[in-house]
Design a protein around this motif. Sequence first.
Motif, PDB file in Angstrom:
ATOM      1  N   ARG A  95       0.844  -1.187   0.000  1.00  8.57           N
ATOM      2  CA  ARG A  95       0.000   0.000   0.000  1.00  8.57           C
ATOM      3  C   ARG A  95       0.883   1.242   0.000  1.00  8.57           C
ATOM      4  O   ARG A  95       1.874   1.330   0.735  1.00  8.57           O
ATOM      5  CB  ARG A  95      -0.916  -0.004   1.211  1.00  8.57           C
ATOM      6  CG  ARG A  95      -1.519   1.368   1.511  1.00  8.57           C
ATOM      7  CD  ARG A  95      -2.745   1.304   2.369  1.00  8.57           C
ATOM      8  NE  ARG A  95      -2.953   2.542   3.123  1.00  8.57           N
ATOM      9  CZ  ARG A  95      -3.264   3.722   2.603  1.00  8.57           C
ATOM     10  NH1 ARG A  95      -3.351   3.881   1.305  1.00  8.57           N
ATOM     11  NH2 ARG A  95      -3.458   4.777   3.382  1.00  8.57           N
ATOM     12  N   ALA A 117      -1.610  -2.700  11.849  1.00 12.26           N
ATOM     13  CA  ALA A 117      -2.743  -1.780  11.783  1.00 12.26           C
ATOM     14  C   ALA A 117      -3.755  -2.124  12.854  1.00 12.26           C
ATOM     15  O   ALA A 117      -4.036  -3.301  13.106  1.00 12.26           O
ATOM     16  CB  ALA A 117      -3.401  -1.821  10.406  1.00 12.26           C
ATOM     17  N   ALA A 136       2.200  -6.563   8.936  1.00 13.84           N
ATOM     18  CA  ALA A 136       2.895  -6.564   7.654  1.00 13.84           C
ATOM     19  C   ALA A 136       3.893  -7.711   7.593  1.00 13.84           C
ATOM     20  O   ALA A 136       4.342  -8.230   8.626  1.00 13.84           O
ATOM     21  CB  ALA A 136       3.628  -5.239   7.463  1.00 13.84           C
ATOM     22  N   THR A 162      -6.498   2.204  11.473  1.00 12.07           N
ATOM     23  CA  THR A 162      -7.351   2.122  10.286  1.00 12.07           C
ATOM     24  C   THR A 162      -8.805   2.242  10.715  1.00 12.07           C
ATOM     25  O   THR A 162      -9.272   1.495  11.573  1.00 12.07           O
ATOM     26  CB  THR A 162      -7.138   0.796   9.540  1.00 12.07           C
ATOM     27  OG1 THR A 162      -5.771   0.686   9.144  1.00 12.07           O
ATOM     28  CG2 THR A 162      -8.009   0.745   8.289  1.00 12.07           C
ATOM     29  N   THR A 200      -5.066   0.231   5.379  1.00 15.36           N
ATOM     30  CA  THR A 200      -3.986  -0.709   5.669  1.00 15.36           C
ATOM     31  C   THR A 200      -4.465  -1.991   6.334  1.00 15.36           C
ATOM     32  O   THR A 200      -3.972  -3.085   6.023  1.00 15.36           O
ATOM     33  CB  THR A 200      -2.896  -0.032   6.516  1.00 15.36           C
ATOM     34  OG1 THR A 200      -2.340   1.052   5.767  1.00 15.36           O
ATOM     35  CG2 THR A 200      -1.785  -1.002   6.875  1.00 15.36           C
ATOM     36  N   ALA A 216       3.119  -1.610   3.813  1.00 19.75           N
ATOM     37  CA  ALA A 216       2.519  -0.300   3.559  1.00 19.75           C
ATOM     38  C   ALA A 216       3.509   0.793   3.931  1.00 19.75           C
ATOM     39  O   ALA A 216       4.206   0.702   4.947  1.00 19.75           O
ATOM     40  CB  ALA A 216       1.228  -0.128   4.352  1.00 19.75           C
TER      41      ALA A 216
END
Length: 260
Positions: A95, A117, A136, A162, A200, A216
């Motif tokens: 992202r 996130a 991630a 998020t 995200t 991201a």
Amino acid sequence: MKGIRMNNQTSAHHLHLRADDVGRYALLPGNPDQVASIAALLDDPEFVVRNREFETWRGTLDGETVIVTSTGVGGPSTALAVEELAALGVDTMIRVGVSGSMRPDIVNGELAVLTAAIRDEGTTRQYLPVEFPAIADIDVVLALRDAADRAGVPYRCGPAHTKDSYYGETEPERMPLAATLTERFEAWRRGGAVCSEMETAAVFIVGSVLKVRTGAVVLMWSQDAIDDGTAPSGDPLFATAVDAVRTLIGANTRPAVGAR
């Protein structure tokens, strides 16, 4: 969980892409207007297709096909993009976006390499219970961090918040849930979130379910810049994301099934 089934003759329902349009790597800005600018940093960039909020350009890096596909705003459209790209054969997605900072010491235009996130939205709850973390892939995080170091741009690593409601965060005082929204936002900030954005968690959770690598990197606006509309340049953001993909191509590794 098995993903959508597609073959070389099948066009993705929302993206209008076929398997031979893509490679292993995808950059995912939210804004369709940013797609061409990111693709310009690839070799031999070319427009592929646009449908609704989803615009795709294609290019190469070190001989590997890389696509740039916009996701639109928020979790639902982002999940659609990740689902269909994974079904087409993309196994590494990053992202690339913008966000509002959550720390008073963040400089306007600083980058955030997002490690996780906070799932303060609804889309990912239809994939996994909220207790499951949105994280991630470590290889993507390290590639992004190293790319930011090489670019010499200020950045920090950490989790994003998020959300689904932009105005619920930026103007909570006019919402019926004003006290709850304000209290929760302060909890995220005190817990270490560096920025607040809207995509995200969907990238990370859908990626986890489909066993693809995700990461991201976002450009953070300071609160003063948000108030007066002083937009920082996206050039360092785009260059960092593309350089990270080059690193991942050079490593030539694939996601381990079932591993994050």
